[in-house]
Design an enzyme around this catalytic site. Structure first.
Site: not given
Length: 245
Positions: A56-57, A83, A146, A150
């Site tokens: 779980d990053v 990713n 989001y 990013k």
């Protein structure tokens, strides 16, 4: 001699497509994913030396444990592809604590944790690819967090390029457009939020129903090209979009 490639979020979508392609070309792929059963299934499908590791990053401890597990078999790795990400529409006013925490922890903290763990396992010639998003430049609605994560990841990548240049490790952002994986189940979004997302995007001139979308496996060639760059060449940023064939 083949490369040893670690891919996060490798249980489905682009991550699984990348693992499948690289393995077919003789590389050793290590599939990291939050749901162990998914990456194990993908590794079995790929076969050969494909390795599945639960990770779980969003959790620093989980990342440490995962890379320690990888190091037991592969003490040196050549490539890290960050990713894994959460993509979910919601407004800030309506966001739950969990939504805010999860998207920031997964999309921004996660790649940082993974880079921190992977860098000591890399030598000169190593590569890190951080997967960005077209949403930074496209005026989608209800994706503020989001888009923020990013954008933060892209800025982190730019800083990491300079930090790792003396070590001979290259770092690249691949900003990805819309992709589709055949057979993948629909995301479990709140139905009302999904409808408002589609309607709001349409009001901005973005018709998600008619917009071109790429197949995940057709995007993998871009990553292959980045990995195959001559040692005296670096590419800092690649933008990948979709078009109608």
């Amino acid at each position: 001699m083949g490369k040893t490639i670690v891919i996060t979020g490798a249980g489905a979508g682009l991550g699984r497509a990348l693992a499948r392609r690289f393995a077919s070309e003789g590389e050793t792929v290590i599939l990291l994913g939050r749901t162990l059963s998914k990456v194990e299934e993908a590794a079995r499908e790929i076969g050969g030396s494909a390795m599945a590791v639960e990770c779980d990053v969003a959790s620093a401890d989980s990342v440490r444990k995962a890379f320690a597990t990888v190091a037991e078999t592969y003490p040196k790795i050549d490539v890290l592809i960050n990713n894994a990400a959460i993509y979910e529409p919601f407004t800030v006013a309506e966001a739950t604590d969990a939504q805010i925490d999860d998207i920031i922890a997964t999309n921004l903290n996660g790649p940082i944790y993974c880079c921190r763990a992977a860098i000591p396992m890399m030598e000169k010639g190593g590569q890190i690819i951080n997967v960005g998003s077209e949403s930074i430049a496209v005026p989608f609605v209800m994706l503020s967090l989001y888009q923020t994560t990013k954008a933060g990841l892209e800025r982190f990548t730019e800083a990491l390029v300079e930090e790792l240049e003396p070590a001979g490790i290259r770092v690249t952002t691949v900003r990805a457009g819309p992709m589709y994986e055949p057979g993948k189940t629909a995301p479990g979004w709140d139905q009302d939020a999904a409808m408002r997302f589609h309607g709001g995007c349409a009001a901005k001139g973005i018709d998600l129903r008619t917009r071109p979308i790429s197949q995940t496996e057709n995007v993998t060639g871009v990553f292959r090209s980045v990995l195959d760059l001559p040692p005296d060449v670096r590419v800092l940023h690649v933008s990948v979009g979709a078009r109608r064939p």
